[in-house]
Design a protein around this motif. Structure first.
Motif, PDB file in Angstrom:
ATOM      1  N   UNK A  13       0.800  -1.186   0.282  1.00 44.51           N
ATOM      2  CA  UNK A  13      -0.425   0.071   0.110  1.00 44.51           C
ATOM      3  C   UNK A  13       1.019   1.220  -0.189  1.00 44.51           C
ATOM      4  N   UNK A  14       0.599   2.217  -0.907  1.00 43.99           N
ATOM      5  CA  UNK A  14       1.784   3.056  -0.869  1.00 43.99           C
ATOM      6  C   UNK A  14       1.455   4.531  -1.234  1.00 43.99           C
ATOM      7  N   UNK A  15      -0.207   4.657  -1.514  1.00 40.32           N
ATOM      8  CA  UNK A  15      -1.348   5.831  -1.505  1.00 40.32           C
ATOM      9  C   UNK A  15      -2.626   5.653  -0.371  1.00 40.32           C
ATOM     10  N   UNK A  16      -2.841   6.333  -0.046  1.00 48.24           N
ATOM     11  CA  UNK A  16      -4.135   5.883   0.968  1.00 48.24           C
ATOM     12  C   UNK A  16      -5.182   5.345  -0.674  1.00 48.24           C
ATOM     13  N   UNK A  17      -5.290   5.681  -1.517  1.00 50.66           N
ATOM     14  CA  UNK A  17      -6.282   5.114  -2.386  1.00 50.66           C
ATOM     15  C   UNK A  17      -6.596   3.586  -3.188  1.00 50.66           C
ATOM     16  N   UNK A  18      -4.950   3.569  -2.704  1.00 52.53           N
ATOM     17  CA  UNK A  18      -4.414   1.742  -2.742  1.00 52.53           C
ATOM     18  C   UNK A  18      -4.701   1.462  -1.451  1.00 52.53           C
ATOM     19  N   UNK A  19      -5.307   1.479  -0.059  1.00 53.37           N
ATOM     20  CA  UNK A  19      -5.332   0.942   1.406  1.00 53.37           C
ATOM     21  C   UNK A  19      -7.209   1.091   1.045  1.00 53.37           C
ATOM     22  N   UNK A  20      -7.828   2.009   0.519  1.00 58.82           N
ATOM     23  CA  UNK A  20      -8.742   2.399   0.655  1.00 58.82           C
ATOM     24  C   UNK A  20      -9.795   0.950  -0.485  1.00 58.82           C
ATOM     25  N   UNK A  21      -9.218   1.111  -1.624  1.00 56.56           N
ATOM     26  CA  UNK A  21      -9.475  -0.296  -2.769  1.00 56.56           C
ATOM     27  C   UNK A  21      -9.585  -1.153  -2.492  1.00 56.56           C
ATOM     28  N   UNK A  22      -8.277  -1.496  -1.587  1.00 59.94           N
ATOM     29  CA  UNK A  22      -8.011  -3.401  -0.863  1.00 59.94           C
ATOM     30  C   UNK A  22      -8.762  -3.291   0.439  1.00 59.94           C
ATOM     31  N   UNK A  51     -12.930   6.758   3.604  1.00 63.91           N
ATOM     32  CA  UNK A  51     -11.253   6.070   3.408  1.00 63.91           C
ATOM     33  C   UNK A  51     -11.458   4.543   2.395  1.00 63.91           C
ATOM     34  N   UNK A  52     -12.191   4.263   1.613  1.00 65.26           N
ATOM     35  CA  UNK A  52     -13.003   3.385   0.850  1.00 65.26           C
ATOM     36  C   UNK A  52     -12.503   4.235  -0.949  1.00 65.26           C
ATOM     37  N   UNK A  53     -13.235   5.610  -0.672  1.00 68.48           N
ATOM     38  CA  UNK A  53     -11.726   6.607  -1.478  1.00 68.48           C
ATOM     39  C   UNK A  53     -11.151   6.743  -1.696  1.00 68.48           C
ATOM     40  N   UNK A  54     -10.172   6.898  -0.330  1.00 70.45           N
ATOM     41  CA  UNK A  54      -8.974   6.934  -0.211  1.00 70.45           C
ATOM     42  C   UNK A  54      -8.743   8.409   0.011  1.00 70.45           C
ATOM     43  N   UNK A  55      -9.440   8.648   1.042  1.00 75.33           N
ATOM     44  CA  UNK A  55      -9.693  10.379   1.563  1.00 75.33           C
ATOM     45  C   UNK A  55      -7.782  10.396   1.871  1.00 75.33           C
ATOM     46  N   UNK A  73      -4.609  -6.694   9.439  1.00 75.39           N
ATOM     47  CA  UNK A  73      -4.379  -6.269   9.944  1.00 75.39           C
ATOM     48  C   UNK A  73      -3.218  -5.753   9.487  1.00 75.39           C
ATOM     49  N   UNK A  74      -2.461  -4.742  10.368  1.00 73.26           N
ATOM     50  CA  UNK A  74      -1.453  -3.980   8.905  1.00 73.26           C
ATOM     51  C   UNK A  74      -0.285  -4.294   9.812  1.00 73.26           C
ATOM     52  N   UNK A  75       0.831  -3.990   8.554  1.00 72.85           N
ATOM     53  CA  UNK A  75       2.194  -4.562   9.123  1.00 72.85           C
ATOM     54  C   UNK A  75       3.227  -3.752   7.820  1.00 72.85           C
ATOM     55  N   UNK A  76       3.925  -3.539   8.784  1.00 73.12           N
ATOM     56  CA  UNK A  76       5.242  -2.438   8.461  1.00 73.12           C
ATOM     57  C   UNK A  76       6.594  -3.095   8.251  1.00 73.12           C
ATOM     58  N   UNK A  77       7.089  -3.136   7.019  1.00 72.68           N
ATOM     59  CA  UNK A  77       8.032  -4.328   6.972  1.00 72.68           C
ATOM     60  C   UNK A  77       8.841  -3.041   6.039  1.00 72.68           C
ATOM     61  N   UNK A  78      10.622  -3.231   5.951  1.00 73.66           N
ATOM     62  CA  UNK A  78      11.215  -2.916   4.495  1.00 73.66           C
ATOM     63  C   UNK A  78      10.679  -3.057   3.084  1.00 73.66           C
ATOM     64  N   UNK A  79      11.227  -2.005   2.167  1.00 75.29           N
ATOM     65  CA  UNK A  79       9.831  -2.311   0.780  1.00 75.29           C
ATOM     66  C   UNK A  79      10.991  -3.619   0.132  1.00 75.29           C
ATOM     67  N   UNK A  80      10.768  -3.877  -0.958  1.00 75.06           N
ATOM     68  CA  UNK A  80      11.519  -5.504  -1.224  1.00 75.06           C
ATOM     69  C   UNK A  80      11.949  -4.634  -2.301  1.00 75.06           C
ATOM     70  N   UNK A  81      13.483  -5.157  -2.400  1.00 71.40           N
ATOM     71  CA  UNK A  81      14.295  -4.698  -3.193  1.00 71.40           C
ATOM     72  C   UNK A  81      14.118  -5.732  -4.930  1.00 71.40           C
TER      73      UNK A  81
END
Length: 82
Positions: A13-22, A51-55, A73-81
């Motif tokens: 999830x990189x932007x709020x729109x991604x989260x909303x759609x998910x 939220x679903x619209x990505x506000x 649940x939300x998981x924070x991890x290093x970006x994949x290379x």
């Protein structure tokens, strides 16, 4: 098997729109309406819609309430290379 009935590989999830759609996808898969989620998460229906619209300015504590209702649940991890 076990786990969440909607177990899928993790989704970045990189932007709020991604989260909303998910979240909208998971809500639909559980056959729940926005009103169902707002009632179960003890938040307003307008919040779920936004939220679903990505506000970009949603309250994070309410996002966690929605995640809990959806069994996520939300998981924070290093970006994949790559």
């Amino acid at each position: 098997m076990g786990g969440h009935p909607l177990s899928t590989p993790s989704t970045p999830v990189h932007i709020t729109r991604d989260l909303g759609l998910l979240l909208k996808h998971f809500r639909g898969t559980l056959d729940l309406t926005q009103a169902d989620i707002s009632g179960l998460a003890n938040t307003g229906n307008r919040f779920v819609i936004e939220l679903e619209k990505g506000k970009e300015t949603v309250q994070l504590n309410k996002v966690f309430d929605v995640l809990e209702v959806l069994g996520l649940e939300m998981v924070i991890q290093p970006k994949r290379s790559f």
